[in-house]
Design a protein around this motif. Structure first.
Motif, short mmCIF file in Angstrom:
data_model
loop_
_atom_site.label_atom_id
_atom_site.label_comp_id
_atom_site.label_asym_id
_atom_site.label_seq_id
_atom_site.Cartn_x
_atom_site.Cartn_y
_atom_site.Cartn_z
N LEU A 145 0.82 -1.20 0.00
CA LEU A 145 0.00 0.00 0.00
C LEU A 145 0.86 1.26 0.00
O LEU A 145 1.94 1.27 0.56
N SER A 146 0.34 2.30 -0.60
CA SER A 146 0.94 3.64 -0.51
C SER A 146 0.00 4.49 0.32
O SER A 146 -1.19 4.62 -0.02
N HIS A 147 0.51 5.05 1.40
CA HIS A 147 -0.31 5.83 2.31
C HIS A 147 -0.14 7.32 2.09
O HIS A 147 0.94 7.79 1.75
N GLU A 148 -1.22 8.04 2.33
CA GLU A 148 -1.17 9.50 2.31
C GLU A 148 -0.28 9.97 3.46
O GLU A 148 -0.32 9.41 4.56
N LEU A 149 0.54 10.97 3.20
CA LEU A 149 1.37 11.56 4.24
C LEU A 149 0.76 12.90 4.64
O LEU A 149 0.38 13.69 3.78
#
Length: 144
Positions: A128-132
């Motif tokens: 997964l790529s998470h919002e920062l």
């Protein structure tokens, strides 16, 4: 360069994510301890080192992947392991150019799959790529 400031003007900065050393099939988030029992690195191991820092709560996470060789200054021989590293680099370059408002995950995935096929490798599923956000490294908005 950030001014250190004084009192309320002081800019907070430091570690935002532990340094992780991920070997071979360990994709991410492995942080060895002093009493770690894993064997030392061996020739042919694929190693990804990632870490993060922040300035005023806004973080940046970086990583570098390499293949362990007898002579680390020599050119990397073409092996399945080096193909994985080259494919990941090509995917990162291509995807960086494609991420923009209204971009579709399926389009990005298709680009990754096309590059993987060209290098004869298989992409890892389920990452997964998470919002920062400020002070948040794993935000609620996710690209799956």
């Amino acid at each position: 360069v950030f001014n250190k400031g004084k009192g309320d003007d002081k800019i907070e900065k430091g570690i935002a994510f532990p340094t992780c050393i991920n070997v071979n099939q360990t994709v991410c988030h492995y942080s060895p301890t002093l009493d770690d029992t894993h064997p030392p690195l061996a020739v042919g191991d694929v190693v990804k080192i990632d870490l993060g820092c922040h300035v005023d709560g806004f973080c940046a996470v970086v990583a570098h992947t390499l293949v362990i060789q007898d002579d680390m200054s020599a050119e990397v021989a073409q092996t399945p392991e080096s193909n994985v590293v080259a494919a990941a680099s090509a995917c990162q370059e291509a995807v960086t150019r494609c991420i923009r408002p209204c971009a579709k995950n399926t389009d990005i995935t298709a680009i990754i799959e096309k590059i993987a096929m060209a290098f004869d490798v298989t992409p890892v599923e389920g990452v997964l790529s998470h919002e920062l956000r400020r002070y948040i490294i794993d935000g609620s908005n996710v690209i799956a």
